[in-house]
Scaffold this motif. Structure first.
Motif, PDB file in Angstrom:
ATOM      1  N   ILE A  11       1.105  -1.184  -0.077  1.00  0.00           N
ATOM      2  CA  ILE A  11       0.233   0.131   0.255  1.00  0.00           C
ATOM      3  C   ILE A  11       1.155   1.388   0.048  1.00  0.00           C
ATOM      4  CG2 ILE A  11      -1.692   1.184   1.718  1.00  0.00           C
ATOM      5  CD1 ILE A  11      -2.858  -1.573   2.367  1.00  0.00           C
ATOM      6  N   LEU A  12       1.915   1.180   0.947  1.00  0.00           N
ATOM      7  CA  LEU A  12       3.412   2.382   1.052  1.00  0.00           C
ATOM      8  C   LEU A  12       3.902   2.673  -0.679  1.00  0.00           C
ATOM      9  CD1 LEU A  12       4.642   2.153   4.100  1.00  0.00           C
ATOM     10  CD2 LEU A  12       3.204   3.773   3.735  1.00  0.00           C
ATOM     11  N   LYS A  13       3.895   1.572  -1.719  1.00  0.00           N
ATOM     12  CA  LYS A  13       4.383   1.821  -2.560  1.00  0.00           C
ATOM     13  C   LYS A  13       3.599   2.025  -3.487  1.00  0.00           C
ATOM     14  CE  LYS A  13       6.139  -1.422  -5.866  1.00  0.00           C
ATOM     15  NZ  LYS A  13       6.307  -2.716  -6.134  1.00  0.00           N
ATOM     16  N   LYS A  14       2.246   1.302  -3.597  1.00  0.00           N
ATOM     17  CA  LYS A  14       1.171   1.665  -4.171  1.00  0.00           C
ATOM     18  C   LYS A  14       0.901   3.630  -4.197  1.00  0.00           C
ATOM     19  CE  LYS A  14      -3.042   1.477  -6.053  1.00  0.00           C
ATOM     20  NZ  LYS A  14      -4.435   0.398  -5.685  1.00  0.00           N
ATOM     21  N   ASN A  15       0.940   4.325  -2.850  1.00  0.00           N
ATOM     22  CA  ASN A  15       0.364   5.451  -2.560  1.00  0.00           C
ATOM     23  C   ASN A  15       1.673   6.869  -2.239  1.00  0.00           C
ATOM     24  OD1 ASN A  15      -2.333   4.189  -2.584  1.00  0.00           O
ATOM     25  ND2 ASN A  15      -2.197   4.477  -0.384  1.00  0.00           N
ATOM     26  N   LEU A  25      -3.155  11.845   2.950  1.00  0.00           N
ATOM     27  CA  LEU A  25      -3.195  10.469   4.294  1.00  0.00           C
ATOM     28  C   LEU A  25      -3.085   9.312   3.219  1.00  0.00           C
ATOM     29  CD1 LEU A  25      -6.920  12.129   5.049  1.00  0.00           C
ATOM     30  CD2 LEU A  25      -4.183  11.834   6.466  1.00  0.00           C
ATOM     31  N   SER A  26      -3.773   9.096   2.143  1.00  0.00           N
ATOM     32  CA  SER A  26      -3.159   7.556   1.438  1.00  0.00           C
ATOM     33  C   SER A  26      -2.347   6.793   1.871  1.00  0.00           C
ATOM     34  CB  SER A  26      -3.840   7.351   0.596  1.00  0.00           C
ATOM     35  OG  SER A  26      -3.278   7.920  -0.928  1.00  0.00           O
ATOM     36  N   TYR A  27      -0.738   7.774   2.104  1.00  0.00           N
ATOM     37  CA  TYR A  27       0.384   7.371   2.438  1.00  0.00           C
ATOM     38  C   TYR A  27       0.583   7.155   4.158  1.00  0.00           C
ATOM     39  CZ  TYR A  27       5.075   7.662   2.774  1.00  0.00           C
ATOM     40  OH  TYR A  27       6.518   6.094   3.368  1.00  0.00           O
ATOM     41  N   MET A  28      -0.223   8.959   4.635  1.00  0.00           N
ATOM     42  CA  MET A  28       0.463   8.263   6.100  1.00  0.00           C
ATOM     43  C   MET A  28      -0.522   7.430   7.232  1.00  0.00           C
ATOM     44  SD  MET A  28       2.577  10.349   7.096  1.00  0.00           S
ATOM     45  CE  MET A  28       2.161  10.721   8.545  1.00  0.00           C
ATOM     46  N   ALA A  82       3.604 -10.576  -0.429  1.00  0.00           N
ATOM     47  CA  ALA A  82       2.989 -10.922  -1.523  1.00  0.00           C
ATOM     48  C   ALA A  82       1.868 -10.775  -1.600  1.00  0.00           C
ATOM     49  CB  ALA A  82       4.245 -12.489  -1.711  1.00  0.00           C
ATOM     50  N   ILE A  83       0.671 -11.253  -0.724  1.00  0.00           N
ATOM     51  CA  ILE A  83      -0.423 -11.801  -0.661  1.00  0.00           C
ATOM     52  C   ILE A  83      -1.350 -10.632  -0.989  1.00  0.00           C
ATOM     53  CG2 ILE A  83      -2.589 -12.998   0.433  1.00  0.00           C
ATOM     54  CD1 ILE A  83      -0.388 -14.575   2.051  1.00  0.00           C
ATOM     55  N   VAL A  84      -0.880  -9.254  -0.330  1.00  0.00           N
ATOM     56  CA  VAL A  84      -1.571  -8.165  -0.208  1.00  0.00           C
ATOM     57  C   VAL A  84      -1.062  -7.599  -1.802  1.00  0.00           C
ATOM     58  CG1 VAL A  84      -1.952  -5.837   0.713  1.00  0.00           C
ATOM     59  CG2 VAL A  84      -1.863  -8.191   2.287  1.00  0.00           C
TER      60      VAL A  84
END
Length: 131
Positions: free
Chosen positions: A21-25, A52-55, A93-95
């Motif tokens: 999620i951090l990588k994506k955001n 916020l989508s990162y924090m 890997a799963i997420v």
């Protein structure tokens, strides 16, 4: 011992779920350009702290780090380190796959199975030594 292992699995879950999620955001950070390096650094930090989508995932990730630190007070590091770090890879890997990254290849799936087996064996060996 069971609660300690569960706390390590929870740490791995918090770390592993937040990594993709951090990588994506944070992908748009490369679009930030400035004339000076200092201003560029400031704009990148501002972008991350106001996103916020990162924090939110970052704070959850850091909560996992705090929980890991607390877990280390009650569990042997020779068990805590492989359990938390290897399961983090599995959850990442799963997420990542759930978020649209490519489906893990056969060797990754085999690695995940080996991680589960190794983690179970490490836990079992520690349990035998504790009794």
């Amino acid at each position: 011992m069971f609660t300690q292992i569960c706390s390590l699995v929870l740490v791995a879950l918090l770390w592993g779920c937040t990594n993709p999620i951090l990588k994506k955001n944070s992908t748009k950070i490369v679009d930030i350009k400035s004339s000076s390096q200092i201003e560029n650094f400031y704009l990148e930090v501002k972008y991350l702290f106001t996103n916020l989508s990162y924090m939110i995932p970052f704070i959850v990730n850091q909560l996992g780090s705090v929980m890991y630190f607390i877990a280390l007070q009650n569990i042997d590091i020779s068990l805590a380190l492989p359990v938390a770090n290897s399961l983090t890879f599995v959850f990442t890997a799963i997420v990542g796959w759930i978020l649209g990254e490519e489906l893990p290849k056969t060797n990754v799936i085999l690695g995940i199975l080996m991680i589960f087996t190794g983690t179970a064996l490490c836990t079992y060996a520690k349990q035998l030594n504790a009794n």
